[in-house]
Design an enzyme around this catalytic site. Sequence first.
Site, PDB file in Angstrom:
ATOM      1  N   ASN A 195      22.789 -43.974   8.472  1.00 57.16           N
ATOM      2  CA  ASN A 195      21.835 -42.919   8.158  1.00 57.16           C
ATOM      3  C   ASN A 195      21.707 -41.927   9.316  1.00 57.16           C
ATOM      4  O   ASN A 195      21.639 -40.707   9.112  1.00 57.16           O
ATOM      5  CB  ASN A 195      20.473 -43.561   7.842  1.00 57.16           C
ATOM      6  CG  ASN A 195      19.538 -42.597   7.140  1.00 57.16           C
ATOM      7  OD1 ASN A 195      19.927 -41.919   6.205  1.00 57.16           O
ATOM      8  ND2 ASN A 195      18.301 -42.528   7.606  1.00 57.16           N
ATOM      9  N   ASP A 224       0.850  -1.173   0.000  1.00 57.46           N
ATOM     10  CA  ASP A 224       0.000   0.000   0.000  1.00 57.46           C
ATOM     11  C   ASP A 224       0.900   1.242   0.000  1.00 57.46           C
ATOM     12  O   ASP A 224       2.125   1.134   0.044  1.00 57.46           O
ATOM     13  CB  ASP A 224      -0.959   0.005   1.185  1.00 57.46           C
ATOM     14  CG  ASP A 224      -0.241   0.156   2.532  1.00 57.46           C
ATOM     15  OD1 ASP A 224       1.006   0.073   2.558  1.00 57.46           O
ATOM     16  OD2 ASP A 224      -0.917   0.351   3.549  1.00 57.46           O
ATOM     17  N   ASN A 247      24.165 -44.098  -2.729  1.00 60.43           N
ATOM     18  CA  ASN A 247      24.244 -45.263  -1.848  1.00 60.43           C
ATOM     19  C   ASN A 247      23.361 -46.402  -2.343  1.00 60.43           C
ATOM     20  O   ASN A 247      23.766 -47.577  -2.357  1.00 60.43           O
ATOM     21  CB  ASN A 247      23.844 -44.890  -0.421  1.00 60.43           C
ATOM     22  CG  ASN A 247      24.992 -44.249   0.335  1.00 60.43           C
ATOM     23  OD1 ASN A 247      26.129 -44.288  -0.112  1.00 60.43           O
ATOM     24  ND2 ASN A 247      24.686 -43.659   1.467  1.00 60.43           N
ATOM     25  N   ASP A 296      -7.016  -4.554   3.241  1.00 58.55           N
ATOM     26  CA  ASP A 296      -5.866  -5.338   2.782  1.00 58.55           C
ATOM     27  C   ASP A 296      -5.958  -6.814   3.175  1.00 58.55           C
ATOM     28  O   ASP A 296      -5.167  -7.631   2.692  1.00 58.55           O
ATOM     29  CB  ASP A 296      -4.563  -4.767   3.365  1.00 58.55           C
ATOM     30  CG  ASP A 296      -4.296  -3.348   2.909  1.00 58.55           C
ATOM     31  OD1 ASP A 296      -4.484  -3.092   1.711  1.00 58.55           O
ATOM     32  OD2 ASP A 296      -3.914  -2.508   3.739  1.00 58.55           O
ATOM     33  N   ASP A 321      22.664 -38.025   9.248  1.00 58.38           N
ATOM     34  CA  ASP A 321      21.635 -37.029   9.558  1.00 58.38           C
ATOM     35  C   ASP A 321      22.098 -36.078  10.658  1.00 58.38           C
ATOM     36  O   ASP A 321      21.813 -34.875  10.616  1.00 58.38           O
ATOM     37  CB  ASP A 321      20.335 -37.725   9.981  1.00 58.38           C
ATOM     38  CG  ASP A 321      19.575 -38.294   8.787  1.00 58.38           C
ATOM     39  OD1 ASP A 321      19.853 -37.863   7.660  1.00 58.38           O
ATOM     40  OD2 ASP A 321      18.734 -39.194   8.992  1.00 58.38           O
TER      41      ASP A 321
END
Length: 887
Positions: free
Chosen positions: A722, A364, A697, A633, A726
């Site tokens: 894994n 605006d 993998n 708005d 991670d």
Amino acid sequence: MTKQSNQAVAVKAAGKGAAVLLHAAVAQEAFQANDALLASLDTNLTGLDEEQIEDRLNRDGSNEVSHEKPPHWTRQLLRTFKNPFIIVLLILAVVQVVITPDDLSGPIIIAVMVSISVLLSFSQEYRSSRAAENLKAMVRNTATVTRRASDGHSERIEVPVSELVVGDIVHLAAGDMVPADIRLLTAKDLFISQAILTGESLPVEKLAPTHAQIEQHKQQTSHDSLLDLTTVCYMGTNVVSGTASAVVVSTGARTYLGSIARTITGQRVQTSFDRGVKSVSWLLIRFMLVMVPIVLGIQWFKHGFFEALLFALSVAVGLTPEMLPLIVTANLAKGALAMSKRKVVVKRLNAIQNFGAMDVLCTDKTGTLTLDKIVLERHLDLDGEESDEALEYGYLNSHFQTGLKNLMDKAVLAHRDLEGTVARYRVVDEIPFDFQRRRMSVVVAKDDGEHLLICKGAVEEMLSICAFARVGDVIEPMTHERRQEIKAMTHRLNEDGLRVLVVAMQREPSHERPYSVADESGLIAVGCLAFLDPPKDSAATAILALHAHGVEVKVITGDNEAVARKICREVGLDVTHSVQGRDIESLQDAELDALVARVTVFAKMSPAQKARVVKSLQRQGHTVGFLGDGINDAPALREADVGISVDTATDIAKESADIILLEKNLMVLEEGVLEGRVTFGNIMKYIKMTASSNFGNVLSMLIASAFLPFLPMLPLQVLVLNLLYDISQLSIPFDRMDDDYLRKPRKWDAGDIGRFMVWVGPASSVFDMTTFLLLWYVFGANSAAHQSLFQSGWFIESLLTQTLVVHMIRTRKIPFLQSSAAAPVLGLTTAIIVIGMLLPYTAIGTKIGMMEMPGVYFGWLAITVLAYCALTQLVKVVYIRRFGRWL
């Protein structure tokens, strides 16, 4: 069917159709004769009786806008599980529990990761779940109405706004909030502030319809926009001055405010972030659904179904980026924390990334590009030159008037350097302002007793009472040519976005009789005062900075076109093309898209039209931000990919927004854009690292499974590998991004991720194969009796290459030499590498089937890792040259 019932049917229609029906109904009522209107609403000037009120409350409901209550926390918590990766992981965990109830290590690892991600997401979203609850607070007051008592007598009483019904006769005075949508029956000097709906700071005059207007309306085939109707006042607006009586024509959800409230209730549209995560998620899941059955089939053929199923499940977990929800949430939370230090409150975490992806910002005008206050921009003589005399006379007029000082009076009085001039005068009399004359006069005198009448007001009205004009030091007769010259000058000022008042004066000998309107004649026009809500000093700089970072700025305002163009031109926006709301009302979507693509300034826009522009930009592939603070708005804020409001905004705007600025400053937006791009970049690092390494993998496992007489890695070893990988990724949210990455918007591209996975993943498989050959031929791990040596060797090599790929993928430059990771990333990846190399020498390693590796193996490992880094860097260079991007 009554008029209110007809409207009830209309509002059940969806979207544009409902708006058209509502517009037509209100336009019809706006210029009906009073008697006809009252008859159509089954009411009269004596008011409604108790039976009528009860019937209408039962028929139409209470006078409250639509709102939605936040869902119960349990439903919100369950909703956070609606993530495809989380669902896949939970299914895999359940299958593992069923198959191996005595070994819960795998399911526990999965459950911990899922729990952390879900709880983080839930805690953030729970605080921002009330979309329109504060709308109710706006109408918790009373209204003055005329109603018939049980004995038949009419009386004015105060009733709760929620109990108003169609046909009630209401009475307004200065300071009142308009309690429903009403049609004026009588009005005296009535000015209404519609800023809450339009954003325009100056109040507008409202009038009861005249006979001429009613007759003219009958001949019209098209009508003004709803907010331009001078005979209708809307729920939620405020009376600035004057008095009025009116009849209620719409209540609750059928009001203009209620129609806006309906657009922001219900489920939000998907943002670019939501669509991006969803597309990437399903890409990886489809890949898993292809690869896992192949692994299962090969292993079933060689080792039996039960052992093959456990291994395939482990591979599925390995392929699943189970940390994605956690990494995404952690990245977004870190971005929210960083933005809070810049006085930005993030309500919805996903908005952080959308901030970075935003390539169009719709904003605006009032308070964002401008100071949100009226200032005296120029004070001119009749030739258009700067004039202190015009300012001095205007200051005396504003200072000595006793009525309500409007915004323009306050702007004049801000020139405190003229207070010394005021001290030389005393007030003699005053001719107050009224809306027929559109001017006001004060009479002042010095010690010599001569009276000085000073009048200021609207251009046409002032020129009609001026017989003379001051040109320099000469007073000339006000000729027709001079009037036209003054009108032309003020018209140019109007086109430049300025509001203009003319100042005139007249000197008279002292006398005792009171002054009246008749004395406002034969005046000498002195000059004019021009007012503007000026642009902020920082606005042009901020817009340049946004453009430099690839963000286009468009202005969408409820204010008039001339003012909007003036401000936009001053802050450096292209105003070659501008349109008004009425210009887009009848356009089809394709026509609107073409218009929106080239237009920068949108003026006199209704709430629905603002939302249409946002949706048009989204259809054209843009990620759209919307900055606004008014009720008008709210629909656009909700439709946008990232809705931005300020802490001083209306409640409904703040509730519809994703991000709230504690300072209404575009420079803060630029900082938010950069923070969003850092967040997005770090999310993409994780996705591309995980997707490519997992692909490599699994590809290696497929090849090994086809030729090895044993499993290339035990299921539990796959899970531990894994998990360690991670954990090494958990520091990614704290990493930095290269400067060149931050220069333009970044968006989700599932196709690019798939292509990246296929290009980069096989690089690790090449060295997995060399490691397989090394272990098979050099170290003799070529039978089931030596499978532990083979599995331990590949475990270490696989973990090292996977972890080092973090540094290779995080930048398009040469890692460590041209771009280094942040300290948390360096520290955690180093720690994981050390843990992985030591694991075979620990009791935990022995328990999961690993064994100590010969010392010479690590020499071969060093050569393998260095060669892997060199090949990955080569692949990176080729990939960037071919596709023009990396992350």
